[in-house]
Design a protein around this motif. Sequence first.
Motif, short mmCIF file in Angstrom:
data_model
loop_
_atom_site.label_atom_id
_atom_site.label_comp_id
_atom_site.label_asym_id
_atom_site.label_seq_id
_atom_site.Cartn_x
_atom_site.Cartn_y
_atom_site.Cartn_z
N GLN A 147 -15.06 -4.45 -11.43
CA GLN A 147 -15.11 -5.89 -11.21
C GLN A 147 -16.47 -6.45 -11.61
OE1 GLN A 147 -13.64 -7.20 -7.33
NE2 GLN A 147 -15.15 -8.84 -7.30
N CYS A 188 -17.73 -9.20 -14.66
CA CYS A 188 -18.58 -10.35 -14.35
C CYS A 188 -19.83 -10.36 -15.22
CB CYS A 188 -18.97 -10.33 -12.87
SG CYS A 188 -20.13 -11.62 -12.39
N ASN A 232 -21.25 -13.54 -18.26
CA ASN A 232 -22.27 -14.47 -17.82
C ASN A 232 -23.61 -14.18 -18.47
OD1 ASN A 232 -21.02 -16.17 -15.53
ND2 ASN A 232 -20.42 -14.08 -15.01
N SER A 279 -24.03 -17.58 -11.12
CA SER A 279 -23.99 -17.12 -12.50
C SER A 279 -23.56 -18.29 -13.37
CB SER A 279 -23.01 -15.95 -12.66
OG SER A 279 -21.68 -16.36 -12.41
N TYR A 331 -19.72 -18.73 -12.51
CA TYR A 331 -19.15 -18.42 -11.20
C TYR A 331 -20.22 -18.49 -10.13
CZ TYR A 331 -17.10 -15.67 -7.41
OH TYR A 331 -16.64 -15.25 -6.19
#
Length: 627
Positions: free
Chosen positions: A531, A535, A539, A571, A574
């Motif tokens: 996960q 991410c 970013n 980020s 997010y």
Amino acid sequence: MKNSFRLLMSILAFCFFPIALSAQKDDMQKAEVIKGMSDIIYGEGEGDTPADADRLALQSLLSKIGTTVKTSIVISEHETSVDGKLDLNSDIKTLMNSYSQATVNNTQTLRWRDKNRRYYQLTYMHRSELEKMFAHRRDRVEDYVRMGLRAEEKGRIDDALRYLNWAFVLLHSLQYPSSVKMMLEGEDVLLVNWIPDKMTDILKDVDVSVAKKGDDNTVDVLFKYKDKPAAGIDFTYWNGKSNSPINSAKGGLGQLTFPAVDQLQDVMIVIETSFKEASRSDKELEMLIGDFKPLEFPAAIKTIGMEGKTLKADKEAKKEFNALAAAGKKEGVTALDKKDSKEYQAVVDKVLKSVIDKSYRPDPSYFTEEGLDMFNKLLGYGQAYVLGSPDVGFYPFGERVVARSVPMRFDFKNNKRTFIEDVTFTFSPDKKIESVAFGLGKAARKDIFEQGIGAWSDSVKMVIVTFLENYKTAFALKRLDYINSIFDENAYIIVGHKLEQVKKSPGDGFGLSIVPKYEYAQKSKEEYINQLKQCFASNEFVNINFSDNDVQKAAYGGDTFGIQIKQDYYSEHYGDQGYLFLFVDLNDADKPVIKIRTWQPERNPDLTPMLPKSNRDFGIYSNSMFQ
């Protein structure tokens, strides 16, 4: 054989078809009964797919909820306006949509298909759930207020203003915002008046002064709150051509940059108070704040310099700025003597010179291979500038030495945000830089060092701070390998979220009594690392802010600690916020091991039923839950 199989399937389908029809008929009959119940609010949806029917049914339900509470919702002048006029219907729609995340979890559904194979859905809830929704929102308002006050006490003005403003926005999504009271500072106050007044008082106590005007059109500025360095402040300013992106000041230190101009005159700095961009960490808040008319604070505007006069440094501000940039000779732990730190000082000076000269290419022999990689990644994190004239402190850390800390400013190519970080360097036993990290900040370090006085040794305090700094930096520099290495293979990793659980009550044939619960989804280490990998790939930057932290020594296991953190995660695409708990084995300073990691987006009253809401530990994980 194939024919026999088809015949069998046909017989089975024929046998079960009446059962399916009967079940659908039962759902249709239940739906008619539910629609006739006075304490039920429902919405209906019809579509070619279950998803279409579900979406339309929810929209219908939210519309009816809005109509139900419309007479009790108070729309103030702070709400959104259309063409200069208040739009009640628009405000109600935005307000109720902000509740949709909670509403989805405390509803029930019935679905069936007609003879044309279209889907019909009834989504419904008890009217009593409306009160629960508003009560939950009020709890969140009060929690933001308390966090804002705790932040203000520690000089974290950015966090204080952020939490207070968010409390004010959420306050206006309650039924009667103008009558909500809270016991604060020994007085029962109306939040609708108290919050703006408190924010104004905070802003009035913020002072900004010029510490240094550089030759490269940079200006060092000193931020103080109540005559002490402000631990954190976010701000923007007019650079002569446009408004700057959001900048952050840390530990009182800030820096402005300007396009090439002959003279810099008076400059207007605006302290950030709305934090709209950061609100995406709270989905309900994000929806509200997007349409909310922001509060205006004249006290948020600070002008440095005099009108029509060339910008000049203030001697006292320059002196204090440089003293703050001279990192921590009073860290709560004992620093190396000057003669013992001389060799380390020479290396740091040469490394910093490469940053100041903007060559960013120090002698590789000063680093281990991993240390040089981290240094290069740090500079890739954003264009780096050294603030002031750092006088670095050197601290023993087992066989290693930690140099802390150098205040640096980092800009990004997308020009959305500027960060200031305290950078630390860790030297290996052979006196090479093996690690580069972003420091916790003076206030956070002080929390840990003071908690351990009389109980923990200097070395243990250094281990805790260094671990947290490396943990934070690993996300900023996307060090997936490091994060993977510090988690136990069987680490207990859980993420919490609120749900609504159906509980049948006597005489209720449809199970409509709904009780709030929290669900904690456990992830394997592999799932968690994958996960993070996704991410990091999507970013440009990842910034973690520890706005509050508390360290508790475990009752067993030697140097094992439970660390509670109020974490804000930013980020490019997010953001989220919540409460992080880490149970860490630090017996081997070189190999910290995270045994437990829990994350919860909000406080869970069921975790601490005996604690009052005003208690810092209310509703969050602590050591006692795992011993």
